[in-house]
Scaffold this motif. Structure first.
Motif, PDB file in Angstrom:
ATOM      1  N   GLY A 207      18.515 -23.251   9.203  1.00 47.13           N
ATOM      2  CA  GLY A 207      17.243 -23.880   9.541  1.00 47.13           C
ATOM      3  C   GLY A 207      17.452 -25.352   9.841  1.00 47.13           C
ATOM      4  O   GLY A 207      18.314 -25.727  10.640  1.00 47.13           O
ATOM      5  N   LYS A 208      16.692 -26.210   9.178  1.00 46.94           N
ATOM      6  CA  LYS A 208      16.825 -27.664   9.371  1.00 46.94           C
ATOM      7  C   LYS A 208      17.717 -28.299   8.318  1.00 46.94           C
ATOM      8  O   LYS A 208      17.871 -29.534   8.306  1.00 46.94           O
ATOM      9  N   MET A 209      18.312 -27.486   7.460  1.00 41.47           N
ATOM     10  CA  MET A 209      19.135 -28.021   6.380  1.00 41.47           C
ATOM     11  C   MET A 209      20.615 -27.917   6.740  1.00 41.47           C
ATOM     12  O   MET A 209      21.079 -26.886   7.233  1.00 41.47           O
ATOM     13  N   TYR A 210      21.338 -28.994   6.477  1.00 44.91           N
ATOM     14  CA  TYR A 210      22.763 -29.073   6.767  1.00 44.91           C
ATOM     15  C   TYR A 210      23.528 -29.180   5.440  1.00 44.91           C
ATOM     16  O   TYR A 210      23.259 -30.077   4.635  1.00 44.91           O
ATOM     17  N   PHE A 211      24.486 -28.281   5.250  1.00 42.08           N
ATOM     18  CA  PHE A 211      25.227 -28.217   4.000  1.00 42.08           C
ATOM     19  C   PHE A 211      26.654 -28.709   4.202  1.00 42.08           C
ATOM     20  O   PHE A 211      27.293 -28.381   5.207  1.00 42.08           O
ATOM     21  N   SER A 212      27.135 -29.502   3.236  1.00 43.82           N
ATOM     22  CA  SER A 212      28.463 -30.101   3.341  1.00 43.82           C
ATOM     23  C   SER A 212      29.304 -29.766   2.117  1.00 43.82           C
ATOM     24  O   SER A 212      28.780 -29.465   1.034  1.00 43.82           O
ATOM     25  N   ALA A 213      30.615 -29.853   2.311  1.00 45.74           N
ATOM     26  CA  ALA A 213      31.549 -29.493   1.237  1.00 45.74           C
ATOM     27  C   ALA A 213      32.517 -30.630   0.938  1.00 45.74           C
ATOM     28  O   ALA A 213      32.699 -31.548   1.754  1.00 45.74           O
ATOM     29  N   ALA A 214      33.140 -30.555  -0.224  1.00 47.11           N
ATOM     30  CA  ALA A 214      34.111 -31.566  -0.639  1.00 47.11           C
ATOM     31  C   ALA A 214      35.389 -31.402   0.167  1.00 47.11           C
ATOM     32  O   ALA A 214      35.713 -30.313   0.614  1.00 47.11           O
TER      33      ALA A 214
END
Length: 214
Positions: A207-214
């Motif tokens: 959707g409009k959410m962006y997920f990031s990782a270490a």
């Protein structure tokens, strides 16, 4: 016929080795150990053809003969032909359960509602999983309260929105699903709307959410 079957198993074994399933030194040691218990011509031929047979494979050869080898080859060939999803490390990281007190559950629902209101249940579930991942991560606090209240982390806490958000049935179900079955990669620890964090590794968008990782 037998050598053709053995050849198929050999290809499978080499492929698995390339995927990190084992190392040459380990395979050689295992082969030597298996050789000690072999007492059939067929099993010996397996080793001579370069197959790193497991103990289970050896038993099958000893009890059922060449037909068991053919069955093993067919089964392993099917496994080899099954594509491995490239996103498996992100999507299927292992199912994890988390227990919260009634007070913590309410806090969790408020945060998820405030941070992902208007988004899909899938997005809400993933946001909940990120919060749970932070509890498990060594770079964040160890309790939900501390994770949520940590300075500069959740905008909804700093501006007070968390105290006035509605908790919809969708939020309740998404949080419950995350608590019962968190499959999100443990390295996914951040999210925001509209674009990725510039100081973390982009993982995926929902959707409009962006997920990031270490």
């Amino acid at each position: 016929m037998f050598k053709r079957i053995v050849g198929a198993v050999t290809v499978m074994t080499v492929t698995f080795s390339a995927l990190g399933m084992g190392y040459p030194q380990e395979n050689e040691t295992r082969t030597e150990e298996i050789a000690k218990v072999l007492d059939t011509t067929q099993a010996t031929e397996l080793l001579m053809e370069g197959i790193h047979a497991t103990q289970k494979d050896v038993v099958a050869v000893q009890t059922q003969g060449a037909r068991s080898v053919e069955a093993i080859a067919d089964t392993q060939a099917k496994i080899q032909d099954t594509p491995i999803p490239l996103v498996s490390s992100v999507v299927e990281a292992g199912k994890r359960k988390t227990a919260l007190t009634a007070e913590e559950l309410l806090l969790m629902q408020k945060v998820v509602s405030a941070e992902s209101r208007g988004e899909s249940p899938e997005t809400q579930y993933t946001v909940a999983c990120v919060i749970l991942n932070r509890i498990e991560s060594s770079i964040f606090p160890d309790t939900l309260e501390e994770v949520v209240r940590q300075s500069g982390q959740f905008t909804c806490v700093g501006n007070g929105i968390i105290n006035n958000v509605p908790i919809t049935e969708s939020v309740k179900q998404s949080v419950a699903k995350a608590l019962d079955n968190n499959t999100l990669d443990l390295n996914v620890l951040w999210f925001r709307s509209e674009h990725y964090h510039s100081f973390h590794n982009p993982a995926f968008q929902i959707g409009k959410m962006y997920f990031s990782a270490a």
